[in-house]
Design a protein around this motif. Structure first.
Motif: not given
Length: 267
Positions: A93-95, A121, A126, A162, A165
């Motif tokens: 994810g964004n992390n 991703t 990404y 992580f 979220s």
């Protein structure tokens, strides 16, 4: 006259110290600009959406600033002159995107940087960040070594697995990666949230990640309260919040020194 001034100064200092102790006893960290307010998981998500939708920030714009903050905080605490080699573990994810940006900046700062990115991703943002890492000389580790072997090649780990979220439990495919972080014995710097922690309550077991440093982004989340972090070194980064959001969420944050991208919250 001088005597009374000295007595007055001493009294004010004592009152300030008492007040500060009361603040610490309530779990609210005292900083240069006052008390810090910690965000819930839903508040953190809503704040992000407002930045995107109302203030017209793009994901990659904020990711670049966040990753730069992470790299800056790591270099300030674990300089490349002493901690030359770093491994950054990135999630899907964004992390994980923040971690990819941090890897590029850390390479520019003089580290020998490697990235382990087990679940990639398939989105242009990404893919571009990953390609940039490779073009800046970041080594890509396809197979993560056992925890006991990491110290043979690295001095420091960055946990970008992580973010806020995350909701337990950890997916089976990423459990071995998190366990390697936990058992490595190396200093771990976590991005925004220590991976595997409940965003508001903190660790839920004795076998949980215990990072040496946490870099909160935008504003600290509830799991970053001093009584939960204990002796973990704590920085705040992500110097991009509009004044209206700070007011809306009642964010009492410390002032960033001069042009710095990070500010240290823990003593």
């Amino acid at each position: 006259m001088l005597f009374f001034r000295l007595i007055g100064s001493a009294l004010l200092l004592r009152v300030a110290n008492v007040w500060s102790g009361e603040v610490m006893a309530t779990g609210i960290k005292q900083c240069s600009s006052g008390r810090i307010r910690y965000l819930t998981q839903s508040e953190a998500a809503n704040l992000d959406q407002e930045l995107f939708n109302e203030y017209k920030f793009s994901v990659d714009q904020l990711m670049e600033l966040a990753g730069l903050s992470v790299a800056t905080a790591v270099a300030r605490t674990y300089p490349p002159s002493t901690y030359q080699s770093a491994l950054i573990i990135c999630g899907p994810g964004n992390n994980g995107g923040d971690g990819l940006v941090a890897a590029r900046h850390m390479a520019l700062f003089g580290y020998t940087v490697a990235v382990h990115y087990p679940k990639r991703t398939p989105k242009p943002l990404y893919e571009n960040l990953f390609e940039q890492c490779k073009r800046f000389g970041v080594n890509i580790v396809e197979k993560l070594p056992p925890a006991q072997d990491l110290a043979n090649n690295y001095k420091i780990l960055v946990d970008a697995l992580f973010g806020f979220s995350f909701k337990p439990p950890v997916r089976d495919e990423l459990k071995p990666v998190l366990n390697t972080l936990i058992d490595s014995g190396l200093p771990v710097c976590s991005v925004d949230i220590p991976s595997g922690w409940h965003v508001e309550k903190g660790p839920d077991s004795s076998h949980a990640l215990k990072p040496a440093m946490l870099i909160s982004l935008s504003a600290p989340k509830l799991c970053a309260r001093p009584e939960i972090l204990n002796d973990t070194k704590h920085f705040l980064g992500g110097r991009f919040l509009p004044p209206e959001i700070i007011t809306k969420y009642n964010l009492t944050l410390p002032n960033y020194p001069a042009q710095d991208q990070v500010v240290q919250l823990s003593c």
